[in-house]
Design an enzyme around this catalytic site. Structure first.
Site, PDB file in Angstrom:
ATOM      1  CG  LEU A 202     -55.097 -69.137-103.467  1.00 32.34           C
ATOM      2  CD1 LEU A 202     -55.278 -68.793-101.966  1.00 32.34           C
ATOM      3  CD2 LEU A 202     -56.348 -70.337-103.814  1.00 32.34           C
TER       4      LEU A 202
ATOM      5  NE  ARG B 262     -60.086 -66.564-102.953  1.00 28.18           N
ATOM      6  CZ  ARG B 262     -59.430 -65.700-101.971  1.00 28.18           C
ATOM      7  NH1 ARG B 262     -58.982 -64.526-102.426  1.00 28.18           N
ATOM      8  NH2 ARG B 262     -58.924 -66.111-100.781  1.00 28.18           N
TER       9      ARG B 262
ATOM     10  CB  VAL C 181     -63.118 -75.207-103.430  1.00 28.86           C
ATOM     11  CG1 VAL C 181     -63.368 -76.497-103.172  1.00 28.86           C
ATOM     12  CG2 VAL C 181     -63.957 -74.842-104.381  1.00 28.86           C
ATOM     13  CD  GLU C 182     -59.451 -72.602-105.496  1.00 24.85           C
ATOM     14  OE1 GLU C 182     -58.219 -72.097-104.970  1.00 24.85           O
ATOM     15  OE2 GLU C 182     -58.897 -73.418-106.730  1.00 24.85           O
ATOM     16  N   GLY C 183     -61.059 -70.718-100.804  1.00 30.36           N
ATOM     17  CA  GLY C 183     -61.666 -69.750 -99.723  1.00 30.36           C
ATOM     18  C   GLY C 183     -63.152 -69.691 -99.651  1.00 30.36           C
TER      19      GLY C 183
END
Length: 396
Positions: free
Chosen positions: A249, A253, A372-374
């Site tokens: 991740l 990111r 997305v992605e956190g």
């Protein structure tokens, strides 16, 4: 406004030229129609793979291009500017390949990476669940020891997987799924990582989500109902999955940050061109201070976001810790993208709200990048915790 690229080698400049040529011929011309129709451009990813663009940051020995992350991310940015579904799709695919490339055995890398990086296979990354999105360590999909051989076989020790993953990009169209599943009840230390080929018995998919934007990029639930995996499906060691997921991740990111800069750049260029042509009260609207200042802010914010993600990428390329900087880049770039695309619609006025110009699509696409992605709230949490650790280490 031309983007001036500072790349480490002449080969990297040639690579960007190839990418821009592909975007002009294969990507941008079909983006609006395919988005409107909700068509997934699978053949575009095959083309990218055969051009060597699906394995840019991975080793040459398995079909990659061994490019620095700062070069790979600028390719992602260019693709996202042409069509976010393709730029983000490349980022997700790269994320999905990471566990094999970084944690797989020599045999796993030799067996899997050539197809992954050559364009024959497209990946999906299965971490989030309906009840565990930001709290990834709370996932409940289980992989329990059991017969991992084909149906009816005996003597194979592997895993049986049950559970549901949610919000999966390429869900239902991917050729393989990188899965994080629980192998023990020991919190984050009880999660393991697996490679699951499409077509595995017991693997099924929900209907594609009906989304605000990114309509040509399928997002769906991925369901595991007694999916039987052989022992060699495990990537890394049992219990190492959460660490693998978080490492993946960090790079992902940065991919989202690059996508955000690309979308913002595309919206900005449309707004600038329109403002230079549109005349009101006898003058070009770009000459009105209100519009000129808005465009100046947009250009500055885009340049700052690009510099931030490239700074994080260079830390990664140098082998230095970059996770906090990646969170900063994702946070800043995606918030910037939301603002820039909203302002681009405003510059175009009524024309910005209709499909005749792409800025309405860019504005709809920008929102998902903050999620997305956190989510960006999670990015602030990551950054805040890093600051607290640094303060503690300094005795403050």
């Amino acid at each position: 406004m031309t983007v001036e690229r500072v790349l480490p080698t002449g080969d990297a400049h040639d690579l960007l030229d190839l990418v821009r040529d592909l975007i002009g011929k294969e990507v941008a011309p079909r983006a609006a129609a395919d988005e409107s129709a909700g068509r997934f451009p699978r053949e575009v990813f095959t083309t990218l793979g055969r051009a060597g663009l699906l394995g840019l940051p991975y080793p040459e020995e398995h079909g990659g291009a061994a490019q620095p992350y700062e070069v790979y991310l600028q390719v992602v940015e260019e693709l996202a500017a042409g069509w976010l579904a393709v730029g983000l799709g490349l980022s997700v695919h790269t994320l999905s390949c990471f566990p094999v490339a970084a944690y797989g055995t020599a045999e796993q890398r030799a067996a899997l990476l050539p197809e992954m990086l050559g364009g024959e296979w497209l990946g999906a990354y299965c971490l989030s669940e309906p009840q565990s999105g930001s709290d990834a360590a709370a996932l409940t999909t289980r992989a329990v020891p059991g017969d991992g051989g084909p149906a009816g076989s005996t003597g194979s020790t592997g895993y049986t997987v049950d559970g549901v993953k949610a919000w999966i990009t390429h869900g239902g169209v991917a050729d393989f799924y990188t899965l994080m599943a629980r192998t023990s009840a020991d919190g984050a230390r009880g999660i393991s990582c697996f490679h699951v080929p499409a077509g595995t018995e017991g693997l099924s998919f929900g209907a594609p989500e009906r989304k605000m934007g990114m309509k040509s990029s399928p997002t769906a639930q991925v369901r595991f109902d007694g999916v039987r995996l052989a022992p060699e499906a495990l990537l890394g060691s049992e219990g190492e999955g959460f660490r693998i997921a978080m490492a993946a991740l960090d790079g992902g990111r940065l991919g989202i940050a690059a996508c955000a800069v690309g979308v913002a750049q595309a919206a900005f260029e449309t707004a600038t061109a329109y403002a230079a042509e549109r005349r009101q009260f006898g003058s070009r609207i770009i000459d009105f201070q209100g519009i000129g200042f808005m465009l100046a802010d947009m250009a500055t914010q885009i340049a700052a976001a690009r510099a931030l993600y490239l700074d994080a990428a260079r830390l990664r390329d140098a082998g230095r810790p970059y996770g906090t900087r990646a969170a900063m880049a994702k946070l800043f770039a995606t918030d910037m993208c939301m603002k820039v695309t909203t302002d681009a619609v405003q510059v175009l006025g009524g024309y910005g709200y209709v499909e005749d110009f792409p800025v309405e699509r860019h504005m709809r696409e920008a929102k998902v990048l903050q999620i997305v992605e956190g989510t960006n709230q999670v990015q602030r949490l990551v950054i805040g915790r890093a600051l607290a650790r640094e303060a503690g280490n300094a005795g403050l």
